[in-house]
Enzyme design. Sequence first.
Site, short mmCIF file in Angstrom:
data_model
loop_
_atom_site.label_atom_id
_atom_site.label_comp_id
_atom_site.label_asym_id
_atom_site.label_seq_id
_atom_site.Cartn_x
_atom_site.Cartn_y
_atom_site.Cartn_z
N SER A 140 0.71 -1.25 0.00
CA SER A 140 0.11 0.00 -0.06
C SER A 140 0.83 1.13 0.14
CB SER A 140 -0.87 -0.14 1.39
OG SER A 140 -1.63 1.50 1.51
N LYS A 167 2.56 -2.96 6.38
CA LYS A 167 2.99 -2.81 4.92
C LYS A 167 4.41 -2.32 4.80
CE LYS A 167 -0.80 -4.20 2.88
NZ LYS A 167 -0.75 -5.85 2.07
#
Length: 245
Positions: A140, A167
Amino acid sequence: MKTVLITGANRSIGFEAARQLLQHGYYVYLGSRDAHNGQQAVAQLKAEGFSQVESLHIDVTDSASIAAARETLGQKTKALDVLINNAGILGGMEQPASSTSLSTIKEVFDTNVFGVIEVTQAFLDLLRQSPEPRIVNVTSGLGSLTLHTDPSWKYYPVKGAAYQPSKAALNAYTIMLAYELRDTPFKVNAVDPGYTATDFNHHSGPGSVADAAARLVKAATLGPDGPTSQFFSDDNAPETGISPW
């Protein structure tokens, strides 16, 4: 015929990536935590005229499930050309660093980080049998530590104690794995599909599933001169497509 395994592919971006790779002539193993949902997704693709697809039951948070999936796939193919680690969870919309429970953080990391690592390690031997293996870790833009310290960044206020750090950790693992495999034909990259309207975010994103999936497919189909150890993000860096870590 090239083969690809996509985790969490029974719906949304993973499902669309499966469709697009079928259009590219790949044989798709559609990974799904729920076997019934996986079979339904395959049935839908076959109803659209695609035949080179089958479901593979795999729960990325369950070691026994991963091992069973690896054994099953090994009986079907001697080589895997592409692994797309797409399965992921959000962990809730509000994640203040001062109060988000450790159990929530662990749950998110189990899927978004440890699941990716275990799946990758389990299937690495099959990937090594491919002449041009590709690993795509779906990350992301919110995993960029550089941008999270930049007040001018459009997503600067979007902070969270579980999803964003997971992430960032996935990005770090991507770098380490790409470095280890740097002198091989592997291409290992992290790809941000963009802020996309999906069930994942209650359809709040402006991007389309088709465009998001195309970003994964682009990294999955890189040629031998393509980059490795990159953080692709059209959302964070529309001009270059490369996000700062």
